[in-house]
Each structure stands twice: as C-alpha cells, then as structure tokens.
Scaffold this motif. Sequence first.
Motif, short mmCIF file in Angstrom:
data_model
loop_
_atom_site.label_atom_id
_atom_site.label_comp_id
_atom_site.label_asym_id
_atom_site.label_seq_id
_atom_site.Cartn_x
_atom_site.Cartn_y
_atom_site.Cartn_z
N SER A 187 6.05 -13.91 5.53
CA SER A 187 5.57 -12.31 4.61
C SER A 187 4.65 -11.35 5.81
O SER A 187 4.41 -10.18 5.11
CB SER A 187 3.78 -13.07 4.01
OG SER A 187 3.30 -13.74 4.46
N ARG A 216 0.26 -8.08 7.61
CA ARG A 216 0.11 -9.24 6.89
C ARG A 216 0.03 -9.24 5.44
O ARG A 216 0.34 -7.88 4.65
CB ARG A 216 -1.49 -9.65 6.52
CG ARG A 216 -2.50 -9.56 7.89
CD ARG A 216 -3.61 -10.20 8.07
NE ARG A 216 -4.47 -10.06 9.13
CZ ARG A 216 -4.81 -11.79 9.83
NH1 ARG A 216 -3.81 -12.26 9.52
NH2 ARG A 216 -5.25 -12.00 10.82
N SER A 217 -0.12 -10.03 4.62
CA SER A 217 0.72 -10.12 3.29
C SER A 217 -0.48 -9.61 2.35
O SER A 217 0.10 -9.00 1.92
CB SER A 217 1.20 -11.64 2.83
OG SER A 217 -0.55 -11.64 3.02
N ASN A 218 -1.86 -9.95 3.04
CA ASN A 218 -3.02 -9.04 2.46
C ASN A 218 -3.07 -7.23 2.21
O ASN A 218 -3.60 -6.86 1.54
CB ASN A 218 -4.08 -9.84 2.53
CG ASN A 218 -4.45 -9.50 4.17
OD1 ASN A 218 -3.77 -8.59 4.76
ND2 ASN A 218 -5.84 -9.94 4.66
N GLY A 219 -2.13 -6.65 3.34
CA GLY A 219 -2.26 -5.28 3.56
C GLY A 219 -2.80 -5.20 4.41
O GLY A 219 -2.67 -3.42 4.83
N ASN A 220 -3.29 -5.52 4.92
CA ASN A 220 -3.81 -5.49 6.21
C ASN A 220 -2.85 -4.89 7.76
O ASN A 220 -2.05 -5.87 7.66
CB ASN A 220 -5.10 -6.55 6.37
CG ASN A 220 -6.50 -6.20 5.62
OD1 ASN A 220 -6.69 -6.00 4.61
ND2 ASN A 220 -6.50 -7.36 6.81
N GLN A 255 -9.13 -1.75 6.43
CA GLN A 255 -7.60 -2.84 6.46
C GLN A 255 -6.84 -2.97 7.93
O GLN A 255 -5.84 -2.96 8.24
CB GLN A 255 -7.17 -2.28 5.27
CG GLN A 255 -6.92 -2.11 4.00
CD GLN A 255 -6.31 -1.73 2.92
OE1 GLN A 255 -6.13 -0.53 2.35
NE2 GLN A 255 -4.93 -2.45 3.50
#
Length: 333
Positions: A187, A216-220, A255
Amino acid sequence: MRRFCPFLYTVSIKGSHADPAYRKAEYLMAQYPQWSYSQSRASMFDECLRKYYYHYYGAHNGWKAESADEMQVRLYRLKQLSNLYLVFGDLAHRMCESAVRSREEGKDKPREHFLEQTIRKLLNQAYVESMDADQWRLNPKNRTMLSEIYYGDDTLNDRIATIKERASACVGNLYQTLTWEDLSRASTDILEIEKWDTMMLHDTRVYVKMDLLYRRSNGNIVIVDWKTGKEDDFSDQLMLYASYVREHYRVPLEQIELRVEYLLTGTHREFTATEEDILKVEENVGRYIAEMRSCVDDEYYNRPKDVSYFTPMPSRRACRDCNFREVCSERIV
C-alpha cells in the motif's frame, strides 16, 4: 513571499541578439553564477567566507580552460576534490536509491553482499582514479580525486579502515529500518527518489532534494533522509522539505512525517512540523539570503565584491579538510 517553482528558470533579457546592450547583458550574466540558495551553501557560508567565495564565485567558469584565467581554472579543479567520507556517503545514498527503485519496479531487493561488494569496488575505483593526477586535471568534473591523496594526508589509512566498517554497518542496517518496513507494504506509494527540485522563498530559488518521499495508506506523506555518519541535528533541513511538500503536494503539515534514518547505528529520529517551525526556518533562510546578498556588488548579475571582502575564518577543523588550502595563505596548518 513563498511560491513553488516546478522548474529551473533563467532570467530572460529583452532585446535583439544584435543589440549591443543585449550582448553586454548576456556577457555579464555568463561571467557570474546564477543566484540561488541551498542548505549546503549556508553551511559553507558559516564555515568560512573565503572558502565560500572560492567555491561559488572564484571557481566559476574555471572549466573554460581556453578563456578563464589561471586562478579560475585552479579553483575549479580544487572545487571538484572529494574525500573518502563524501565518496562513501554518495555511494551509500546510491545503494539506498538502488534498493528503493528495485522495490518500485517490482524486483527483488539487492542482496546485502552484493551491495557491500559494489560499494567497496567503487571505493577502490575512486582510490585508483585519484592516483592519476594528470587525467584528473584534464577532466576534474568527471574523474575522482580524493583530497587525502592530493594533499598527501596522513589520515588516509585510518579513514579507509573507518569507511570499511561503516560500509558493513550501513548495508546491514538498511533492510532493518522503519522506512524499509513501510516500503515492504504494497500500500506504500513512492512519490520521489533523489529528485532535485526548487521552490521560491524570499524571491530566491531554493534547491530541494529529498532522499525519499512516499505516501502511507492513511494518506500521510513521509520524508526520509538517509545519514551514514554520526547523529546530528538536521531538523532545519527537514522543516524546509516539509514546506516544499506542503506547497507541492497540497497536504496539511499534520499529514507530513519527517524521519532521519541513521544507517550507521540502525536508529532513527522522527519529527512533525508545526506552522511555527516552518516560519522559523523560513525566517532563518531569509537571514542567510540577506547576508549572502550583502556580499555582492550587483544583485542582478550576482557579481561578488572583491575577494578581500570575504574574510577567512581559519580553524583547525575547517582548514584540515578544506579543498582550497593549497591557495589559502590564511589556513591553519
């Protein structure tokens, strides 16, 4: 005022190429280097003003052996000198880049033994090239000359032993880093690898080059700086990178994750940037820019003041490894 600049620009000069005023302006612009800012430039400015002059002004056009004066040619050659620590640092960064690009292309990661052997081979190549001073003088930009060999430093053998140890440690720690753990996840989206870019800050082109940037997958978005030497404070540099990422990728500071990976020790440090951090580092850059500009007689052409204005700042630490000690009478022996 801050503005993202996605390309390297050159100042345009209005007028016909046949116009004498145009030709004069074009000639003057070629006489002096284009104005810009980088963290490495600021570090040299702090270290020694005379070294700063030699590196950024005195050596300019020194590659034009047929038209430059003898000192320009000499300074240009000395500017190209490297040393074992710099060569190793560059090779270690290339090792990291190679591993990350293999991951990006869906290939198996390079084996540790292969990476270490390649680094040692290229270090040996740098050593061998440095033994041929005549070839280096003919093509100093594209051939390696180690300052330890050029100046006959008695630190050479000790440094070779140190670099051998560092090579083994850095290679062994690469795949154990938190960054590689992230990259092992499908991801994770790689955004930039060793990419030069610029941003505008205080009406000045500021160079930015991050070792690695990924999402990252969380958008960060994570900014990674590989380090191969002792642990030190690199937070200002990272804050400047955060300013660039926020502007270029349109993401809030919350982020953006900042990380220094110390490959020598296998440790890392992580930061987050606040608005106050960004303003502080941008103000600091502004102070450097103002001080650097005070050293030029003409800001448009970036024509420096006389070399005597650039006061030598000798110290045992700075003079010991200075590329220009051959021409500097103020050096501490």
